[in-house]
Design an enzyme around this catalytic site. Sequence first.
Site, mmCIF file in Angstrom:
data_model
loop_
_atom_site.group_PDB
_atom_site.id
_atom_site.type_symbol
_atom_site.label_atom_id
_atom_site.label_comp_id
_atom_site.label_asym_id
_atom_site.label_seq_id
_atom_site.Cartn_x
_atom_site.Cartn_y
_atom_site.Cartn_z
ATOM 1 N N HIS A 45 0.831 -1.204 0.000
ATOM 2 C CA HIS A 45 0.000 0.000 0.000
ATOM 3 C C HIS A 45 0.868 1.259 0.000
ATOM 4 O O HIS A 45 0.685 2.164 -0.826
ATOM 5 C CB HIS A 45 -0.911 -0.009 1.230
ATOM 6 C CG HIS A 45 -1.802 1.182 1.343
ATOM 7 N ND1 HIS A 45 -3.088 1.206 0.859
ATOM 8 C CD2 HIS A 45 -1.587 2.424 1.876
ATOM 9 C CE1 HIS A 45 -3.626 2.392 1.085
ATOM 10 N NE2 HIS A 45 -2.735 3.147 1.714
ATOM 11 N N GLU A 46 1.810 1.308 0.932
ATOM 12 C CA GLU A 46 2.653 2.497 1.044
ATOM 13 C C GLU A 46 3.615 2.617 -0.133
ATOM 14 O O GLU A 46 3.976 3.725 -0.540
ATOM 15 C CB GLU A 46 3.427 2.469 2.364
ATOM 16 C CG GLU A 46 2.549 2.487 3.603
ATOM 17 C CD GLU A 46 1.629 3.698 3.662
ATOM 18 O OE1 GLU A 46 1.984 4.765 3.117
ATOM 19 O OE2 GLU A 46 0.537 3.568 4.251
ATOM 20 N N HIS A 63 1.883 4.626 -2.797
ATOM 21 C CA HIS A 63 2.011 6.068 -2.545
ATOM 22 C C HIS A 63 3.414 6.555 -2.890
ATOM 23 O O HIS A 63 3.599 7.567 -3.581
ATOM 24 C CB HIS A 63 1.750 6.371 -1.060
ATOM 25 C CG HIS A 63 0.343 6.174 -0.615
ATOM 26 N ND1 HIS A 63 -0.742 6.661 -1.299
ATOM 27 C CD2 HIS A 63 -0.160 5.549 0.484
ATOM 28 C CE1 HIS A 63 -1.852 6.348 -0.651
ATOM 29 N NE2 HIS A 63 -1.522 5.659 0.427
#
Length: 380
Positions: A31-32, A35
């Site tokens: 997920h990170e 980003h």
Amino acid sequence: MIEFLGQYPAFWTLFYGLAFFIALSVIVFIHEQGHFQVGRWCGVKAEVFAVGFGREIFGFTDKYGTRWKFCLLPLGGYVKFEGDANAASKPDFNAAAIHSPTSFPGAAIWKRMLIVFAGPAANFLTALLIFWVAFAFIGTKYLEPVATEIMPNSAAAKAGLQIGDRILAVDGETIIGFEDVQKAVFLRAGEPLELRLERAGQVLTTMITPDVHEKPDNFGGVVRIGLLGVKHVPTADEPKTRYHSVSESLSESFNQSWFIVKNTVKFVGKLFTGGQSLKQIGGPISIAKGAGDTAASSPMAFALFLGFMSISIGLINLFPVPMLDGGHLVFYAIEALRGKPLGQQAQEWGYRIGLTFVALLMMVGLFNDSGRLINHFFGT
């Protein structure tokens, strides 16, 4: 393996804790990373990439000036971009941060929206890949969707189903295996559904309303589900394995992902309307049990659990709650419509409300986990 672990509490705790750590770390990292990677493509500097929270255990600084660190509490993680005031990406409202060409607040709106959306998108893509590999190289096991027993006074009995009926579709959803029937009615308790079936070579259509049933979750809690009252006793050659082509596997992975998204949204909606109980919300202990149970079952089951959790975390992050990715996207959409961002005070209040909501949700999950844990070890 689960029985073996149950005989040795120390091994049980270590194994389940390790499975939980691996599952959460992998999903959060992906997920990170979404980003982070899109932020780098957009020219925004990442100051910190953290796996976990709290005190840093070890880490390093890369050539771009990003501090990669692994922290004491493995319950998540975050990317802190230049111009973020904290790990939740609350903006730093000072002029230097806003006007810096490499800061997150200083980036164009479309870049900020893309960076924020990239986290959940990475989770969705990862789940699709996991499901695609599973369907393409392992295949799916299924039982024939044929009724071998009709429970008395059940929804099936009231709808006139008979032993030997083959279920073809539930509310327009094509049925391949008996498991598909269970999935189709899982969160449809009390809702009238159209059932298409084959009986003695003839195709019939009837309406059926699944019964409401509270099922133990094997950890002291219950889940409220829909049941038809149809059973299928496997024959000697079941379960059967269905193998998929590459293109079929991709289609199946989208179907599986959509099923999770659809039912998660439906479940959340029913929480607000009273159709589901808040007692069904789980916290880290519930996730650890799910991770441990599937890891003890088989690598395939654990991989599918990772896919399910990846979609769930990506979807939850898209909810329009300040502090979550969806809340940020709402702020940026408002900024795009107004031609300027919301005022500092409005954003401050938004983040406070979001923090309160997330904190309350975590407290409910922890409270439910505690009750399940007590009931598991001391209940009768």
